[in-house]
Design an enzyme around this catalytic site. Structure first.
Site, mmCIF file in Angstrom:
data_model
loop_
_atom_site.group_PDB
_atom_site.id
_atom_site.type_symbol
_atom_site.label_atom_id
_atom_site.label_comp_id
_atom_site.label_asym_id
_atom_site.label_seq_id
_atom_site.Cartn_x
_atom_site.Cartn_y
_atom_site.Cartn_z
ATOM 1 N N GLU A 86 0.767 -1.376 0.085
ATOM 2 C CA GLU A 86 0.037 0.100 -0.024
ATOM 3 C C GLU A 86 0.739 1.334 0.009
ATOM 4 O OE1 GLU A 86 -2.793 -0.638 3.235
ATOM 5 O OE2 GLU A 86 -3.903 -1.607 2.011
ATOM 6 N N GLU A 141 7.442 -21.951 7.166
ATOM 7 C CA GLU A 141 7.683 -21.127 8.234
ATOM 8 C C GLU A 141 8.778 -21.356 9.314
ATOM 9 O OE1 GLU A 141 4.554 -21.024 11.835
ATOM 10 O OE2 GLU A 141 3.491 -20.604 9.919
#
Length: 309
Positions: free
Chosen positions: A94, A125
């Site tokens: 953004e 992960e």
């Protein structure tokens, strides 16, 4: 963690984390009405902003440190897995449309790559090697004073720890964003932001309060850094790129607000200047586009400085 199997001591650390505790306020959430269920969630959510407020001094240290390095040509990297990774990618993605910065300036990395944005990649992960490799692939800290923000509610995600260890080895600034006050991530962090959100409404579901806290802190980090690096004038998004009708309208309104001109004049100024900042300088200083652009260049893009304010 060895070959995807959690060692006993790691299990004990995770089990003891506040984010894994059982919340007494929601222990009967499956037996109450829908209205009360949602009220329980809402009451717990209201504690998050207060928890973030308590770590504002640490967030401020991080903002100033990141801004200093970005002004020197550095970049900001977010690294996380699962919800933490997705929130980091969201914040990074953004920045270009909001502040018109290069997409390379703020980058979000998630364990498992972009595919993990839609489909969980839990195995990824567990690999610290992948965390380091993903940074290496982006030429992290290679000729740039880059910054790494490791994000993990538990403070112990191996992928994030691997990335942070690699960044620390290169001498880069490392920041930990977690919801556990003392964690493995703090060993690799020069600045630790630990938002103590406590037990989740659904035990261990850190996409909830911990996720909300993470989003709030990331909002502060990126917005604060952009303010400090000159992407904002007052509280106006003067770096905005008018790439569609909505943004053209917003750009015109920003010019009107900053200069006090009419809408028709703002339309003319945006066409003449090409950018919001240039348009504002043209109007406020009464100069042409070339002169306005020269002033902005000399001020390193900082509108207030270009205007002599």
């Amino acid at each position: 963690m060895i070959d995807g199997i959690m060692k006993a001591e790691d299990k004990e650390v995770l089990a003891a984390a506040p984010t894994e505790a059982r919340n007494p306020h929601s222990s009967q959430i499956d037996k109450v009405s829908t209205l009360e269920m949602l009220s329980i969630i809402n009451r717990e959510d209201q504690t998050v902003a207060a928890a973030v407020e308590r770590v504002i001094p640490q967030i401020a240290l991080a903002v100033d440190a990141i801004a200093e390095r970005l002004n020197q040509g550095g970049r900001l990297f977010y690294v996380g897995a699962g919800t933490s990774g997705r929130l980091g990618v969201l914040d990074a993605s953004e920045c270009p449309p909001t502040f018109s910065v290069d997409p390379e300036l703020v980058q979000g990395l998630i364990a498992g790559g972009d595919g993990a944005l839609r489909r969980s990649s839990e195995v990824s992960e567990d690999s610290p090697e992948l965390g380091a490799a993903d940074l290496r692939a982006r030429s992290f800290a290679s000729g740039h004073p880059d910054v790494l923000v490791g994000i993990a509610a538990s403070g112990r995600t191996p992928y994030v720890l691997g990335a942070m260890a690699y960044a620390k080895q290169l001498g880069a600034l490392t920041i930990a964003l977690t919801c556990v006050p003392v964690s493995a991530m703090t060993r690799f962090a020069e600045i630790a932001i630990a938002v103590q959100t406590g037990a989740e409404v659904i035990t261990g579901s850190t996409r909830m309060k911990a996720g909300t806290a993470t989003k709030l802190v990331l909002n502060m980090l990126s917005t604060g850094v952009m303010v400090r690096t000159g992407a904002v004038y007052g509280n106006l998004m003067v770096n905005l790129k008018p790439t569609n009708s909505k943004l053209v309208d917003r750009a015109q309104r920003i010019i009107m607000t900053a200069t006090g001109c009419t809408h028709d004049r703002a339309v003319e100024l945006l066409l003449e200047g090409g950018t919001v900042k240039t348009a504002i300088v043209i109007e406020k200083l009464g100069i042409d586009r070339a002169s306005a652009e020269a002033k902005l260049t000399a001020a390193k893009g900082r509108l207030a400085a270009a205007l002599g304010e």
